[in-house]
Design a protein around this motif. Sequence first.
Motif, mmCIF file in Angstrom:
data_model
loop_
_atom_site.group_PDB
_atom_site.id
_atom_site.type_symbol
_atom_site.label_atom_id
_atom_site.label_comp_id
_atom_site.label_asym_id
_atom_site.label_seq_id
_atom_site.Cartn_x
_atom_site.Cartn_y
_atom_site.Cartn_z
ATOM 1 N N GLU A 44 -54.124 105.915 -9.886
ATOM 2 C CA GLU A 44 -53.098 106.907 -9.549
ATOM 3 C C GLU A 44 -52.920 107.039 -8.043
ATOM 4 O OE1 GLU A 44 -54.062 110.580 -11.396
ATOM 5 O OE2 GLU A 44 -53.835 109.816 -13.454
ATOM 6 N N LYS A 45 -53.867 106.511 -7.284
ATOM 7 C CA LYS A 45 -53.813 106.658 -5.836
ATOM 8 C C LYS A 45 -53.948 105.305 -5.165
ATOM 9 C CE LYS A 45 -56.037 109.098 -1.965
ATOM 10 N NZ LYS A 45 -54.790 109.651 -1.448
ATOM 11 N N ILE A 46 -53.028 104.986 -4.266
ATOM 12 C CA ILE A 46 -53.082 103.762 -3.478
ATOM 13 C C ILE A 46 -53.240 104.146 -2.018
ATOM 14 C CG2 ILE A 46 -51.782 101.750 -2.674
ATOM 15 C CD1 ILE A 46 -50.531 101.541 -5.393
ATOM 16 N N GLU A 47 -54.189 103.500 -1.355
ATOM 17 C CA GLU A 47 -54.390 103.742 0.070
ATOM 18 C C GLU A 47 -54.085 102.463 0.836
ATOM 19 O OE1 GLU A 47 -57.763 105.836 1.401
ATOM 20 O OE2 GLU A 47 -57.915 107.130 -0.375
ATOM 21 N N THR A 48 -53.512 102.623 2.021
ATOM 22 C CA THR A 48 -53.146 101.469 2.840
ATOM 23 C C THR A 48 -53.581 101.698 4.281
ATOM 24 O OG1 THR A 48 -50.973 102.350 3.468
ATOM 25 C CG2 THR A 48 -51.092 101.098 1.423
ATOM 26 N N ASP A 49 -53.704 100.585 5.016
ATOM 27 C CA ASP A 49 -53.821 100.695 6.464
ATOM 28 C C ASP A 49 -52.428 100.502 7.054
ATOM 29 O OD1 ASP A 49 -53.275 97.970 6.454
ATOM 30 O OD2 ASP A 49 -55.350 97.378 6.751
ATOM 31 N N ASN A 50 -52.332 100.440 8.361
ATOM 32 C CA ASN A 50 -51.015 100.338 8.984
ATOM 33 C C ASN A 50 -50.525 98.902 9.162
ATOM 34 O OD1 ASN A 50 -50.792 103.137 9.205
ATOM 35 N ND2 ASN A 50 -51.845 103.163 11.183
ATOM 36 N N LEU A 51 -51.301 97.923 8.646
ATOM 37 C CA LEU A 51 -50.875 96.527 8.711
ATOM 38 C C LEU A 51 -50.337 96.012 7.387
ATOM 39 C CD1 LEU A 51 -53.585 94.740 10.909
ATOM 40 C CD2 LEU A 51 -51.414 95.770 11.596
ATOM 41 N N GLY A 52 -50.684 96.698 6.278
ATOM 42 C CA GLY A 52 -50.193 96.268 4.981
ATOM 43 C C GLY A 52 -51.263 95.979 3.956
ATOM 44 N N SER A 53 -52.525 96.145 4.311
ATOM 45 C CA SER A 53 -53.589 96.028 3.312
ATOM 46 C C SER A 53 -53.495 97.214 2.354
ATOM 47 C CB SER A 53 -54.961 96.026 3.987
ATOM 48 O OG SER A 53 -55.021 95.049 5.004
ATOM 49 N N GLU A 68 -56.032 84.763 7.073
ATOM 50 C CA GLU A 68 -56.003 83.364 7.496
ATOM 51 C C GLU A 68 -55.803 83.195 8.997
ATOM 52 O OE1 GLU A 68 -56.944 81.084 5.722
ATOM 53 O OE2 GLU A 68 -56.499 81.484 3.624
ATOM 54 N N VAL A 69 -55.454 84.242 9.698
ATOM 55 C CA VAL A 69 -55.227 84.153 11.138
ATOM 56 C C VAL A 69 -56.198 85.034 11.925
ATOM 57 C CG1 VAL A 69 -52.829 83.403 11.019
ATOM 58 C CG2 VAL A 69 -53.343 85.854 10.928
ATOM 59 N N GLY A 70 -57.353 85.341 11.315
ATOM 60 C CA GLY A 70 -58.351 86.080 12.082
ATOM 61 C C GLY A 70 -58.940 87.297 11.412
ATOM 62 N N LEU A 71 -58.882 87.388 10.091
ATOM 63 C CA LEU A 71 -59.526 88.488 9.347
ATOM 64 C C LEU A 71 -59.024 89.848 9.814
ATOM 65 C CD1 LEU A 71 -63.225 87.175 9.596
ATOM 66 C CD2 LEU A 71 -61.392 86.321 8.133
ATOM 67 N N ARG A 72 -57.748 89.940 10.155
ATOM 68 C CA ARG A 72 -57.240 91.140 10.837
ATOM 69 C C ARG A 72 -57.132 92.346 9.921
ATOM 70 N NH1 ARG A 72 -52.775 87.457 14.083
ATOM 71 N NH2 ARG A 72 -54.326 86.335 15.327
ATOM 72 N N GLY A 73 -56.569 92.140 8.723
ATOM 73 C CA GLY A 73 -56.455 93.262 7.795
ATOM 74 C C GLY A 73 -57.795 93.768 7.312
ATOM 75 N N ALA A 74 -58.787 92.893 7.269
ATOM 76 C CA ALA A 74 -60.120 93.315 6.858
ATOM 77 C C ALA A 74 -60.688 94.353 7.819
ATOM 78 C CB ALA A 74 -61.056 92.107 6.778
ATOM 79 N N GLU A 75 -60.439 94.149 9.093
ATOM 80 C CA GLU A 75 -60.944 95.098 10.087
ATOM 81 C C GLU A 75 -60.289 96.456 9.939
ATOM 82 O OE1 GLU A 75 -61.767 95.377 14.911
ATOM 83 O OE2 GLU A 75 -60.860 93.581 14.043
ATOM 84 N N THR A 76 -58.964 96.473 9.811
ATOM 85 C CA THR A 76 -58.266 97.756 9.720
ATOM 86 C C THR A 76 -58.528 98.446 8.396
ATOM 87 O OG1 THR A 76 -56.274 96.537 9.029
ATOM 88 C CG2 THR A 76 -56.453 97.124 11.355
ATOM 89 N N LEU A 77 -58.630 97.681 7.293
ATOM 90 C CA LEU A 77 -58.888 98.300 5.994
ATOM 91 C C LEU A 77 -60.287 98.902 5.934
ATOM 92 C CD1 LEU A 77 -57.879 98.909 3.141
ATOM 93 C CD2 LEU A 77 -58.841 96.703 2.420
ATOM 94 N N ALA A 78 -61.275 98.189 6.464
ATOM 95 C CA ALA A 78 -62.639 98.712 6.437
ATOM 96 C C ALA A 78 -62.754 99.993 7.245
ATOM 97 C CB ALA A 78 -63.614 97.663 6.966
ATOM 98 N N HIS A 79 -62.046 100.060 8.365
ATOM 99 C CA HIS A 79 -62.073 101.301 9.148
ATOM 100 C C HIS A 79 -61.320 102.414 8.447
ATOM 101 C CE1 HIS A 79 -64.241 100.070 12.715
ATOM 102 N NE2 HIS A 79 -63.530 98.944 12.777
ATOM 103 N N THR A 80 -60.319 102.060 7.660
ATOM 104 C CA THR A 80 -59.558 103.068 6.920
ATOM 105 C C THR A 80 -60.379 103.665 5.784
ATOM 106 O OG1 THR A 80 -57.455 101.975 7.425
ATOM 107 C CG2 THR A 80 -57.478 103.473 5.533
#
Length: 358
Positions: free
Chosen positions: A38-47, A211-223
């Motif tokens: 029922e709840k979706i959470e996102t970061d500001n990059l699209g994860s 694929e270009v540097g694990l970028r969303g992983a960093e922002t999602l983990a902090h979120t």
Amino acid sequence: MDQKKIELMKELTDVEGVPGFEDRIYNVMKTRISSFSEKIETDNLGSLVGKVGNGQKKVLLAGHLDEVGFIISHITKDGFLKFRALGGWWGHVMLSQRVKVLTKKGDLTGVIGSKAPHVLKPEERKKVLEIDKMFIDIGAGNREEAESFGVQVGDPVAAVCPFEVLPNEKILLARNWDNRAGCYVALRVMEELKGKSLPNTLYSGATVQEEVGLRGAETLAHTINPDIAFATDVGVATDTPGMGGEEGKLSLGDGPILGFLDRSMVPHRKLRDFVVETAKAKNIPYQLELMSGGATDGGKFHLAHQGVPTMVISVPSRYIHSHVSLVHFDDLENAVKLLVHVISSLDTSTVDHIKGLS
């Protein structure tokens, strides 16, 4: 095989989503996650992740949305498209392959051009053509015609290979199992755990721009700020001619891969041992991978905030980072089964023990 699972695989693999342009696969994942959470959470990059359970400890499970692709860098006066890689490519697998250019006017079919063998010089035959020497042919006669088709510098380009079940029905073909396999596993784990009494809160979904540097992983983990994290991805199968060595094979059908080492992470020892013990107790087959090159989202997950015990659970795949890749149905389902058992066992005291708090 379960036709609903095959339909989910096809839905995930037939849509495009190169790094920075994950919109189409994002929308598919959002719709699918919404059926389990029922709840979706996102970061500001699209994860994005869905939420299951209401336990004290937070567990993050994520694949990555993006697949390797290209981006248009220049349109020549003769109407050919120059491009740059988004993610890691090897020139040998690229020439004479179909691609899809995603423009604002619509999708265009093109081919990565190549010379006929009749005109190759001997020295050319011995070299891998560099990507900056390649071009995409969309049949335009000049730059103006190409632009009239809708092509612009900055447009994304995806490989072309529709999902297909091979004659051995457990062998599945798609261009982008790296990493729609991880997306599939994350969704299936949510499906299995929906409505069950979890001792924790699971956040399951996918990141962007792995694929270009694990970028969303960093922002999602902090979120999310998880207590425990799992990256689900693919590993390089070594069960084909010319692959493998003294360290053993990673084979399709022999079980999910537990990552014991890669370029970005040494897994947390207590969590690693807990996963191995669970697999043994539940008689789930598994394989071990120690990889000197390559990285996964786990490389960023485990460094978030004060550090997050993290494990990579993958499935073996042949021919990744090309226009084609193969996985085995049983490996996908055993990865789901293992993660369901592991996550269901991560109660507060177990998590605290893993984190060294008890």
